[in-house]
Design an enzyme around this catalytic site. Structure first.
Site, mmCIF file in Angstrom:
data_model
loop_
_atom_site.group_PDB
_atom_site.id
_atom_site.type_symbol
_atom_site.label_atom_id
_atom_site.label_comp_id
_atom_site.label_asym_id
_atom_site.label_seq_id
_atom_site.Cartn_x
_atom_site.Cartn_y
_atom_site.Cartn_z
ATOM 1 N N GLU A 114 5.209 1.030 -8.449
ATOM 2 C CA GLU A 114 4.566 1.865 -9.474
ATOM 3 C C GLU A 114 5.594 2.552 -10.384
ATOM 4 O O GLU A 114 5.603 3.793 -10.501
ATOM 5 C CB GLU A 114 3.595 2.881 -8.828
ATOM 6 C CG GLU A 114 2.478 2.198 -8.085
ATOM 7 C CD GLU A 114 1.319 3.113 -7.679
ATOM 8 O OE1 GLU A 114 1.423 4.334 -7.831
ATOM 9 O OE2 GLU A 114 0.297 2.569 -7.228
ATOM 10 N N GLU A 118 -1.621 -3.278 -3.386
ATOM 11 C CA GLU A 118 -2.329 -2.076 -2.919
ATOM 12 C C GLU A 118 -3.769 -2.177 -3.377
ATOM 13 O O GLU A 118 -4.025 -2.302 -4.593
ATOM 14 C CB GLU A 118 -1.679 -0.802 -3.465
ATOM 15 C CG GLU A 118 -0.342 -0.492 -2.812
ATOM 16 C CD GLU A 118 0.230 0.857 -3.215
ATOM 17 O OE1 GLU A 118 -0.549 1.772 -3.543
ATOM 18 O OE2 GLU A 118 1.472 0.969 -3.205
#
Ligand code: AHR
Length: 528
Positions: free
Chosen positions: A177, A308
Site C-alpha cells: 500500500e 488483501e
C-alpha cells in the site's frame, strides 16, 4: 419443497483457466493477536507448540491445504527491518508497531520462525519486503539471506543462525500500500521504485522469484496502469527479465462506511444486503483492473494478485481497536463463497489471492480465546475447507439460470444465487451459494459433456445468518452431508437461506487438457 427453483448448467468438457491453488492464499501480519497469541506462543508456553508455534492452530490450518502465507504485513511490512528478527531471541532489538495498537514488538517471531511455520503448514512463503522505510540494499540482503546457496555474506550469516540450506522462496512483495501506510507515494513515484527494488531482488542459485509490485486500492485503475506502463516500457528494451511479474490490488468488503463499519454479529437485513452488494463488487472491480492490464499485456503474462480481501467490521466490544479482532458469522461465509466463485472465473489473470487474515484478525479462519486458549474454526474456515477441491483444478463454464432470483438493493439488482465449477482427476466440483436471507431454493444441476456415475454433497448452513462459532459452541456452524434428489433435468439439491454447498460429481473418463496457471507462465519469452 421450496417455492424457488433454479438450474445451474455446467459444461464439464469445456476447459477454462487453471484455478491456481494460490487463489486460496492466506495473510498473517504482526497485528493484534494474529502472530503473537495466534500462531506464536513461544517455546515455554503451556499451550502445546513446536518450537514456539501453536500445534492446534497448525493442525487446524493443515486441513485447508493453505498454498501460501503472506507475511509480515500489511502496513507492518514497511516498518519491519528483517535483521531485527534473526539471531538469538534474547538479543533481538525491540521496536514500536506504530500501525497496529502502538505496542512494543520484541521480534521473537522473525524470518526463521516464519519459514518454520510455512514448513509446518506445507505452505509457500510470500514475503513482503520493506520499501516504505527500508533501503534497496536491505531488501537485496534479505533475499540473499533467504535464498543464496554456497558461501556469501548473507548466506554465511544465515548459516551462523542455524540454517545451512537456503530456503525455496518464490513470492516476493515489493512493499505494501505505497499510496497509503507504505509511504503515501504517487503511482509514478512508486512505479519507479518498484522497478528499482524489483531489479535488486535477485534470483540466487536456482531460486526464481515471482516479484509482486504493490498495487492499487479498490477501484484505482490508474495505479494499475502506471505499473503496467512501467513493465511494458522495459519489455521493449534489452532487458532479459521484467523487474516484477505481478501487480497486486486490495479490496475489503465493508458493509457500512470506513468510519462506522458496523458490528460483525449484530446486523439487520439492510446491513446484510449492503454487504452482499459490496462483496459482489469484487468482480467488476477485478475486471476493470484486468481490462487495463490487457491493454498493456494482452498475452496475460503479468499476474494480478488480490493479496488483501475480506470483511472488515468494527472490533469486538472491549477489544483493542488497533487489533482488528472481529467475530465471524454465516454472513462472512457468504462473502467468502462469493469471492471464491469470482476467483475461479477470473483465474486466467488472477494468479493469487490472500484473505485478511488467518488468525484473530479481520475475516479469520481461526479465533483463539485470549484467556483459555480455546481454538474455534469460523464459518469462513469451513468455506475454505469445503472449497479446497478447486485448487489446481480446471475451471469449467458455469451458468446460473434463475431470472427470478434477484434482490433489489437500492438501485442495484443483485442475483441471490452464485455458482462455479471445476474438473480434476475424474471429478467435477460445483460450488453453490444461496445468499437469500429468507428463501430456500431448489437447484437442479444440469451437468453437460460428461457421464455422471455418482454425486455427493456437503452443506454449510445455520438457522440464523448471524450464527457464529464460539468456545462454548465450536460447531454451531459446521458442514454436513446433504441429501440429493433426482429431477428430470438432473441432480437436485435444496439450499436453505444463506447457505453454501459443494457437490462432488464423479465423471470417470473425463480428462481436460491441463493449462499452466498464470504464476507458472514466465512473463517474458526470454525469461528463465
Ligand atoms: O489487513 C489490515 C491492513 O489493511 C493491512 O495492514 C493493510 O495493508 C491494509 O490497509
Amino acid at each position: 419443497m421450496p417455492d424457488l427453483t433454479a438450474t445451474v448448467v455446467v459444461d464439464a468438457d469445456i476447459p477454462g483457466p487453471a484455478i491456481s491453488r494460490h487463489l486460496y492464499g492466506q495473510f498473517a501480519e504482526h497485528l493484534g493477536r494474529c502472530v503473537y497469541g495466534g500462531f506464536w506462543v513461544g517455546e515455554d508456553s503451556p499451550i502445546p507448540n513446536v518450537g514456539g508455534i501453536r500445534s492446534d492452530v497448525v493442525e487446524a490450518l493443515r486441513e485447508l491445504d493453505i498454498p501460501n502465507l503472506r507475511w509480515p504485513g500489511g502496513c507492518f511490512a514497511d516498518e519491519y527491518h528483517w535483521r531485527d528478527g534473526i539471531g538469538p531471541r534474547s538479543e533481538r532489538p525491540r521496536m514500536v508497531n506504530t500501525h497496529w495498537g502502538d505496542v512494543v514488538e520484541d521480534n521473537a517471531f522473525g524470518t526463521h520462525e516464519f519459514m518454520a511455520l510455512c514448513e509446518l503448514l506445507g505452505a509457500e512463503p510470500y514475503i513482503s519486503g520493506n520499501v516504505g522505510s527500508g533501503t534497496v540494499r536491505e531488501m537485496a540482503d534479505w533475499v540473499e539471506y533467504l535464498t543464496r546457496p554456497g558461501t556469501a555474506p548473507m548466506a554465511d550469516l544465515r548459516r551462523a543462525n542455524g540454517r545451512d540450506e537456503p530456503w525455496r522462496l518464490r513470492f516476493w512483495g515489493l512493499g505494501n500500500e505505497p499510496w497509503g501506510c507504505g509511504g503515501r507515494m504517487s503511482a509514478q513515484a512508486y512505479a519507479d521504485l518498484a522497478r528499482q527494488y524489483g531489479t535488486y531482488s535477485r534470483d540466487h542459485g536456482d531460486n526464481v522469484l515471482y516479484r509482486i509490485a504493490a498495487g492499487a486500492s479498490d477501484w484505482d485503475v490508474e495505479w494499475t496502469e502506471a505499473l503496467m506502463k512501467a513493465v511494458a516500457d522495459l519489455d521493449r528494451g534489452p532487458f532479459p527479465a521484467l523487474p516484477f511479474q505481478a501487480v497486486s490490488v486490495h479490496y475489503y468488503t465493508i458493509g457500512g462506511t470506513w468510519t462506522a463499519k458496523g458490528s460483525a454479529t449484530e446486523f439487520g437485513a439492510d446491513d446484510y444486503w449492503r454487504t452482499i452488494v459490496a462483496a459482489r463488487d469484487v468482480e467488476p472491480l477485478l475486471r476493470r483492473h484486468i481490462a487495463v492490464m490487457d491493454r498493456y499485456d494482452p498475452q496475460r503474462r503479468v499476474g494480478l494478485v488480490l493479496d488483501e480481501w475480506g470483511t472488515w467490521w468494527d472490533v469486538e466490544p472491549g477489544t483493542n481497536p488497533g487489533f482488528l479482532y472481529q467475530q465471524n458469522t454465516m454472513r462472512d461465509a457468504m462473502v467468502a463463497a462469493l469471492h471464491l466463485d469470482v476467483f475461479h472465473r477470473l483465474a486466467d489473470r488472477l494468479v493469487m489471492a490472500n484473505i485478511a487474515q488467518t488468525v484473530n484478525v479481520l475475516q479469520a479462519m481461526i479465533l483463539t480465546d485470549e484467556e483459555t486458549g480455546a481454538l474455534v474454526r469460523t464459518p469462513t474456515y469451513h468455506v475454505f475447507e469445503m472449497n479446497k477441491v478447486h485448487q489446481d483444478a480446471t475451471a469449467v463454464p458455469t451458468y446460473v439460470k434463475a431470472p427470478d432470483l434477484v434482490r433489489e438493493v437500492g438501485d442495484r439488482q443483485v442475483p441471490t444465487l452464485s455458482a462455479s465449477a471445476s474438473v480434476r482427476d475424474g471429478r467435477c466440483h460445483v460450488s453453490l451459494t444461496n445468499t437469500d436471507l429468507e428463501q430456500a431454493v431448489e437447484v437442479t444441476l444440469d451437468l453437460r459433456g460428461a457421464d455422471v456415475s455418482a454425486v455427493r454433497g456437503r452443506l454449510l448452513s445455520a438457522p440464523g445468518v448471524a450464527a457464529a462459532n464460539t468456545p462454548a459452541e465450536p460447531d454451531a456452524v459446521a458442514p454436513r452431508e446433504v441429501a440429493l434428489g433426482a429431477g428430470p433435468g438432473g441432480v437436485t439439491v435444496v439450499l436453505p437461506p444463506h447457505s453454501f454447498a459443494v457437490l462432488e460429481v464423479d465423471v470417470p473418463g473425463l480428462t481436460l487438457p491441463s493449462v499452466p496457471a498464470v504464476e507458472e507462465r514466465r512473463p517474458c519469452p526470454t525469461c528463465p
